[in-house]
Design a protein around this motif. Structure first.
Motif, PDB file in Angstrom:
ATOM      1  N   GLN A   1       0.866  -1.176   0.000  1.00 39.51           N
ATOM      2  CA  GLN A   1       0.000   0.000   0.000  1.00 39.51           C
ATOM      3  C   GLN A   1       0.905   1.228   0.000  1.00 39.51           C
ATOM      4  O   GLN A   1       1.233   1.775   1.051  1.00 39.51           O
ATOM      5  N   ARG A   2       1.298   1.617  -1.203  1.00 39.34           N
ATOM      6  CA  ARG A   2       2.217   2.745  -1.341  1.00 39.34           C
ATOM      7  C   ARG A   2       1.547   4.036  -0.861  1.00 39.34           C
ATOM      8  O   ARG A   2       0.374   4.272  -1.114  1.00 39.34           O
ATOM      9  N   PRO A   3       2.285   4.890  -0.167  1.00 40.77           N
ATOM     10  CA  PRO A   3       1.707   6.165   0.245  1.00 40.77           C
ATOM     11  C   PRO A   3       1.410   7.053  -0.968  1.00 40.77           C
ATOM     12  O   PRO A   3       2.046   6.908  -2.013  1.00 40.77           O
ATOM     13  N   THR A   4       0.467   7.962  -0.808  1.00 38.95           N
ATOM     14  CA  THR A   4       0.177   8.940  -1.865  1.00 38.95           C
ATOM     15  C   THR A   4       1.010  10.196  -1.664  1.00 38.95           C
ATOM     16  O   THR A   4       1.080  11.043  -2.553  1.00 38.95           O
ATOM     17  N   ALA A   5       1.607  10.316  -0.475  1.00 41.20           N
ATOM     18  CA  ALA A   5       2.492  11.443  -0.175  1.00 41.20           C
ATOM     19  C   ALA A   5       3.627  10.945   0.703  1.00 41.20           C
ATOM     20  O   ALA A   5       3.443  10.029   1.494  1.00 41.20           O
ATOM     21  N   VAL A   6       4.802  11.573   0.548  1.00 37.91           N
ATOM     22  CA  VAL A   6       5.948  11.295   1.409  1.00 37.91           C
ATOM     23  C   VAL A   6       6.455  12.627   1.944  1.00 37.91           C
ATOM     24  O   VAL A   6       6.712  13.558   1.176  1.00 37.91           O
ATOM     25  N   PHE A   7       6.583  12.688   3.259  1.00 37.81           N
ATOM     26  CA  PHE A   7       7.136  13.850   3.940  1.00 37.81           C
ATOM     27  C   PHE A   7       8.488  13.425   4.493  1.00 37.81           C
ATOM     28  O   PHE A   7       8.569  12.538   5.333  1.00 37.81           O
ATOM     29  N   ALA A   8       9.543  14.029   3.988  1.00 36.33           N
ATOM     30  CA  ALA A   8      10.900  13.703   4.432  1.00 36.33           C
ATOM     31  C   ALA A   8      11.386  14.761   5.415  1.00 36.33           C
ATOM     32  O   ALA A   8      11.079  15.944   5.264  1.00 36.33           O
ATOM     33  N   SER A   9      12.164  14.340   6.394  1.00 40.99           N
ATOM     34  CA  SER A   9      12.638  15.232   7.455  1.00 40.99           C
ATOM     35  C   SER A   9      13.663  16.264   7.007  1.00 40.99           C
ATOM     36  O   SER A   9      14.056  17.106   7.805  1.00 40.99           O
TER      37      SER A   9
END
Length: 193
Positions: free
Chosen positions: A85-93
């Protein structure tokens, strides 16, 4: 060190996560920063609390450890984008790991932001030199440096006159900068019966 200048990493990560939620994302992957840095834990806590406050699940699966390096971002993004279930968004630090996420998405044939929204943190020069330009959290670096210098001068002056006040810590405000790497998630086609 007697004086310090920072941003509220927790609040900034909370703000970015709520922004992604407001676009319609519910499955948001998160790339954690280096485990030895306090900012990493604060940013992770801001992400988790924003997801919980939006009524969204925060399973461990869409959180992957990074090290604030581009290389670690490549590895983390590869893990996230290969989930069932791939994310629709990625938030990187940070922006380095966000840029690496964009690179992995392109390698996989994913459109950013059409298939995947990517957000970073810091608003470094890299944020505007990759394509698409990154939506990110801007740290007010010039203001932070100016404030730190003022605090240092005050600290030196107080040491000279013997007043030795309490250490000063000032928290400056970060801001969310929207660019081309974020969008509402595409509706995924339903499975055929």
């Amino acid at each position: 060190m007697r004086a310090a200048v920072s941003i509220d990493d927790y609040q900034a990560a909370y703000t970015m996560t709520r922004h992604l939620v407001s676009l319609g994302h519910q499955r948001i992957g998160f790339i954690i920063g280096h485990p030895n840095q306090t900012a990493s834990a604060r940013r992770k806590a801001g992400y988790r609390d924003a997801m919980k406050d939006a009524g969204l699940e925060v399973p461990d699966e869409p959180m992957v450890q990074g090290l604030f390096t581009y290389r670690s971002g490549l590895d983390a993004a590869d893990q996230l984008l290969n989930l069932a279930q791939r994310p629709t968004a990625v938030f990187a630090s940070n922006d380095d790991m966000a840029a690496a996420t964009v690179a992995i998405a392109h390698r996989m044939g994913l459109d950013v932001p059409g298939d995947l929204t990517v957000a970073g943190f810091d608003d470094t020069a890299l944020a505007t030199t990759i394509w698409p330009e990154l939506t990110t959290i801007r740290q007010p670096i010039a203001s932070m440096a100016e404030t730190a210098l003022k605090l240092l001068v005050q600290d030196i002056a107080s040491q000279r006159d013997g007043s030795r006040g309490a250490p000063a810590h000032q928290v400056l405000e970060a801001s969310l900068i929207r660019r081309q790497s974020d969008a509402a998630p595409r509706a995924r086609p339903s499975a055929m019966a």
